[in-house]
Design a protein around this motif. Structure first.
Motif, PDB file in Angstrom:
ATOM      1  N   SER A 219      60.775  38.573  13.682  1.00 39.58           N
ATOM      2  CA  SER A 219      60.955  37.503  14.667  1.00 39.58           C
ATOM      3  C   SER A 219      60.604  36.125  14.111  1.00 39.58           C
ATOM      4  N   PRO A 220      59.528  35.965  13.269  1.00 43.94           N
ATOM      5  CA  PRO A 220      59.289  34.618  12.723  1.00 43.94           C
ATOM      6  C   PRO A 220      60.432  34.139  11.831  1.00 43.94           C
ATOM      7  N   ALA A 221      61.012  35.055  11.047  1.00 50.31           N
ATOM      8  CA  ALA A 221      62.143  34.665  10.197  1.00 50.31           C
ATOM      9  C   ALA A 221      63.340  34.272  11.044  1.00 50.31           C
ATOM     10  N   LEU A 222      63.583  35.029  12.139  1.00 52.60           N
ATOM     11  CA  LEU A 222      64.694  34.701  13.034  1.00 52.60           C
ATOM     12  C   LEU A 222      64.444  33.379  13.750  1.00 52.60           C
ATOM     13  N   GLU A 223      63.182  33.115  14.094  1.00 56.46           N
ATOM     14  CA  GLU A 223      62.841  31.835  14.708  1.00 56.46           C
ATOM     15  C   GLU A 223      63.159  30.687  13.751  1.00 56.46           C
ATOM     16  N   GLY A 224      62.795  30.873  12.483  1.00 58.06           N
ATOM     17  CA  GLY A 224      63.111  29.860  11.481  1.00 58.06           C
ATOM     18  C   GLY A 224      64.599  29.662  11.308  1.00 58.06           C
ATOM     19  N   LEU A 225      65.363  30.768  11.351  1.00 57.99           N
ATOM     20  CA  LEU A 225      66.816  30.679  11.224  1.00 57.99           C
ATOM     21  C   LEU A 225      67.415  29.886  12.377  1.00 57.99           C
ATOM     22  N   ARG A 226      66.937  30.164  13.584  1.00 54.65           N
ATOM     23  CA  ARG A 226      67.447  29.410  14.750  1.00 54.65           C
ATOM     24  C   ARG A 226      67.100  27.925  14.633  1.00 54.65           C
ATOM     25  N   SER A 347      68.069  17.147 -11.793  1.00 54.63           N
ATOM     26  CA  SER A 347      66.733  16.797 -11.326  1.00 54.63           C
ATOM     27  C   SER A 347      66.783  15.786 -10.192  1.00 54.63           C
ATOM     28  N   LEU A 348      67.722  14.864 -10.274  1.00 52.40           N
ATOM     29  CA  LEU A 348      67.914  13.895  -9.193  1.00 52.40           C
ATOM     30  C   LEU A 348      68.235  14.615  -7.888  1.00 52.40           C
ATOM     31  N   ILE A 349      69.129  15.588  -7.965  1.00 49.25           N
ATOM     32  CA  ILE A 349      69.490  16.373  -6.784  1.00 49.25           C
ATOM     33  C   ILE A 349      68.266  17.085  -6.222  1.00 49.25           C
ATOM     34  N   TRP A 350      67.466  17.674  -7.112  1.00 45.77           N
ATOM     35  CA  TRP A 350      66.293  18.428  -6.677  1.00 45.77           C
ATOM     36  C   TRP A 350      65.306  17.533  -5.917  1.00 45.77           C
ATOM     37  N   VAL A 351      64.977  16.382  -6.496  1.00 47.98           N
ATOM     38  CA  VAL A 351      63.994  15.485  -5.881  1.00 47.98           C
ATOM     39  C   VAL A 351      64.508  14.939  -4.548  1.00 47.98           C
ATOM     40  N   PHE A 352      65.737  14.472  -4.538  1.00 47.91           N
ATOM     41  CA  PHE A 352      66.263  13.840  -3.326  1.00 47.91           C
ATOM     42  C   PHE A 352      66.435  14.847  -2.193  1.00 47.91           C
ATOM     43  N   SER A 353      66.919  16.054  -2.494  1.00 48.90           N
ATOM     44  CA  SER A 353      67.096  17.050  -1.432  1.00 48.90           C
ATOM     45  C   SER A 353      65.740  17.531  -0.910  1.00 48.90           C
ATOM     46  N   THR A 354      64.753  17.699  -1.805  1.00 48.51           N
ATOM     47  CA  THR A 354      63.419  18.112  -1.372  1.00 48.51           C
ATOM     48  C   THR A 354      62.788  17.055  -0.484  1.00 48.51           C
ATOM     49  N   THR A 355      62.949  15.794  -0.855  1.00 48.71           N
ATOM     50  CA  THR A 355      62.397  14.706  -0.043  1.00 48.71           C
ATOM     51  C   THR A 355      63.040  14.672   1.332  1.00 48.71           C
ATOM     52  N   LEU A 356      64.354  14.834   1.400  1.00 46.59           N
ATOM     53  CA  LEU A 356      65.033  14.854   2.696  1.00 46.59           C
ATOM     54  C   LEU A 356      64.544  16.014   3.560  1.00 46.59           C
ATOM     55  N   LEU A 357      64.291  17.169   2.953  1.00 49.30           N
ATOM     56  CA  LEU A 357      63.769  18.305   3.715  1.00 49.30           C
ATOM     57  C   LEU A 357      62.364  18.010   4.243  1.00 49.30           C
ATOM     58  N   HIS A 358      61.542  17.363   3.445  1.00 50.69           N
ATOM     59  CA  HIS A 358      60.206  16.991   3.913  1.00 50.69           C
ATOM     60  C   HIS A 358      60.289  16.057   5.109  1.00 50.69           C
ATOM     61  N   TYR A 359      61.216  15.136   5.075  1.00 56.78           N
ATOM     62  CA  TYR A 359      61.382  14.198   6.180  1.00 56.78           C
ATOM     63  C   TYR A 359      61.831  14.912   7.455  1.00 56.78           C
ATOM     64  N   GLN A 360      62.664  15.933   7.308  1.00 55.67           N
ATOM     65  CA  GLN A 360      63.320  16.534   8.471  1.00 55.67           C
ATOM     66  C   GLN A 360      62.578  17.730   9.074  1.00 55.67           C
ATOM     67  N   ALA A 361      61.916  18.546   8.245  1.00 53.70           N
ATOM     68  CA  ALA A 361      61.347  19.808   8.727  1.00 53.70           C
ATOM     69  C   ALA A 361      59.960  19.604   9.340  1.00 53.70           C
ATOM     70  N   GLU A 362      59.700  20.263  10.467  1.00 52.83           N
ATOM     71  CA  GLU A 362      58.378  20.252  11.082  1.00 52.83           C
ATOM     72  C   GLU A 362      57.417  21.089  10.231  1.00 52.83           C
ATOM     73  N   ASP A 363      56.123  20.719  10.269  1.00 57.31           N
ATOM     74  CA  ASP A 363      55.140  21.392   9.416  1.00 57.31           C
ATOM     75  C   ASP A 363      55.081  22.895   9.671  1.00 57.31           C
ATOM     76  N   ARG A 364      55.171  23.325  10.928  1.00 56.95           N
ATOM     77  CA  ARG A 364      55.022  24.745  11.230  1.00 56.95           C
ATOM     78  C   ARG A 364      56.199  25.575  10.725  1.00 56.95           C
ATOM     79  N   PHE A 365      57.298  24.912  10.355  1.00 58.23           N
ATOM     80  CA  PHE A 365      58.462  25.621   9.823  1.00 58.23           C
ATOM     81  C   PHE A 365      58.649  25.407   8.322  1.00 58.23           C
ATOM     82  N   ARG A 366      57.838  24.555   7.695  1.00 57.63           N
ATOM     83  CA  ARG A 366      58.125  24.170   6.307  1.00 57.63           C
ATOM     84  C   ARG A 366      58.087  25.344   5.341  1.00 57.63           C
ATOM     85  N   GLY A 367      57.150  26.269   5.517  1.00 57.12           N
ATOM     86  CA  GLY A 367      57.104  27.416   4.616  1.00 57.12           C
ATOM     87  C   GLY A 367      58.403  28.191   4.633  1.00 57.12           C
ATOM     88  N   ARG A 368      58.940  28.427   5.849  1.00 56.05           N
ATOM     89  CA  ARG A 368      60.207  29.160   5.976  1.00 56.05           C
ATOM     90  C   ARG A 368      61.388  28.330   5.477  1.00 56.05           C
TER      91      ARG A 368
END
Length: 426
Positions: A219-226, A347-368
């Protein structure tokens, strides 16, 4: 607010002022340098005992594909338990696993190499999402998070460049066994740095304690998927590294280029050691490119999100140009320049996409979220790298595979430009 550039002075200020990030960075430094020592030795061992590109491809698959299957569990554990403790456990386990390589003495024991790589990958799958998810917790605000991400990527790139170059020299001078022992020790040093970190892990406060029976609770994985499917921009960003995985063939073709196309013969070096030096140069150039990408890209983009989006597209174009040029390079100097260009883009792709994910994802979902991010990367990387190994053993030239890798990078470039960027501009 004006976008502030990422610079060397910003890196220095972050390391001086943020103790927890400094310790995390030091742990990354020592363990990753050991990893790149290790990679050169393992690829050389497999090529010496089997002479097969497929053997290298299998090793790559075992180092990355299990992450796809373990990612849901790793994400849940990192969202329910102390991420610092998860990372320490993974480091100590990897220190023991790597020493098992000392038992491999003949071609008949190559399956042991595969088993050890598989076990090490399991541990990495728990460590890396935790490390990435911790960064926003121990940094203050978007600007410091951007600087931390850029420095982490720059460090990874430096470690690749330095570790690959030094690893080749150590393997030639002292033998592969010394490389395996050094890598094991780096994981223990990393664990000691992590143990000294002190910060509040608030995601554990609202989460119920993790129990063994939770391993069968999806269920936690499915919650993350939703959660991800409910945000089209987050989903698009999550899939960027899947596109980056399209250049996964480099794990196979760079060692083959080093051993068969551009071995470096000095003095009375035997073919195996000359091949290790060739691999070391090309893998080191991969690190040099990955070092240059975030430095230039971070200065150009700063915190401007529109430039982060554009930078991802330009990164894919750099990969396309670089690997196409590698396939045509007549000398190791031109091959090195092509590898630098391609991996600056990656490497540019890696840094920029990771930064965008940090901006967008809530802390309680970041691990997933970051576990899924890695999972899609390794799935495409595994498919492409294994296909490259088979193709080379089926008599396709390694130069042809390099050109095809470059052309393949145009696919995610087009998808990002046509479908993802418009989502952010609505």
């Amino acid at each position: 607010m004006a976008a502030g550039p990422v610079s060397l002075s910003a890196y220095w200020r972050l390391l001086q002022s943020n103790r927890n990030f400094r310790l995390l960075w030091l742990a990354q430094m020592v363990s990753e340098i050991g990893d790149w020592f290790y990679s050169i030795a393992v690829f050389s061992l497999l090529l010496e005992f089997t002479g097969s590109a497929k053997a290298v491809a299998i090793a790559v698959v075992l180092q990355v594909l299990p992450q796809f299957f373990i990612a849901p569990l790793a994400g849940v554990i990192n969202d329910r338990m102390s991420r610092r403790r998860v990372m320490i456990f993974a480091d100590v386990a990897r220190a023991a696993i790597v020493l098992g390589m000392l038992t491999v003495r003949s071609a008949e024991m190559v399956p042991v190499v595969y088993l050890l790589l598989l076990l090490q990958t399991f541990m990495w799958s728990f460590f890396e999402p935790g490390r990435t998810a911790v960064v926003p917790t121990i940094t203050s605000g978007e600007e410091e998070t951007l600087v931390a991400n850029a420095l982490s990527s720059t460090t990874w790139s430096f470690n690749l460049m330095f570790g690959s170059a030094l690893g080749g020299l150590v393997a030639v001078a002292l033998g592969r066994e010394a490389v395996f022992v050094i890598n094991s020790l780096t994981f223990l040093v990393s664990a000691l740095f992590l143990r000294r970190m002190q910060f509040s892990e608030r995601h554990t406060e609202a989460a119920r304690p993790f129990r063994l029976r939770d391993l069968a609770d999806f269920s936690p994985a499915l919650e993350g998927l939703r959660y991800v499917l409910g945000d089209a921009r987050l989903l698009a960003t999550l899939l960027v590294k899947a596109g980056l995985g399209c250049m996964g063939a480099h794990w196979v073709i760079l060692p083959i280029f080093g051993e068969r196309v551009f071995p470096l013969h000095f003095g009375d070096l035997d073919p195996s050691r000359a091949g290790m030096l060739g691999m070391s140069v090309l893998m080191g150039c991969r690190g040099a490119g990955a070092l240059i990408g975030p430095l230039i890209g971070g200065y150009w983009a700063g915190r401007d999100r529109s430039r982060l989006l554009t930078g991802i597209f330009l990164g894919f174009l750099a990969i396309a140009c670089g690997y196409t040029a590698l396939g045509l390079a007549p000398t190791i100097l031109l091959a090195a320049a092509a590898v630098i260009l391609a991996h600056a883009g990656g490497s540019l792709i890696w840094v920029f996409s990771t930064t965008l994910l940090h901006y967008q994802a809530e802390d309680r979902f970041r691990g997933r979220v970051f576990s899924a991010d890695f999972a899609f990367l390794v799935l495409t990387m595994s498919i492409v790298s294994y296909g490259a190994g088979l193709a080379i053993d089926w008599s396709f030239t390694v130069r042809t595979i390099a050109v095809l890798t470059g052309l393949l990078a145009l696919v995610p470039a087009a998808l990002w430009a046509l479908f993802a960027i418009p989502l952010f501009r609505r």
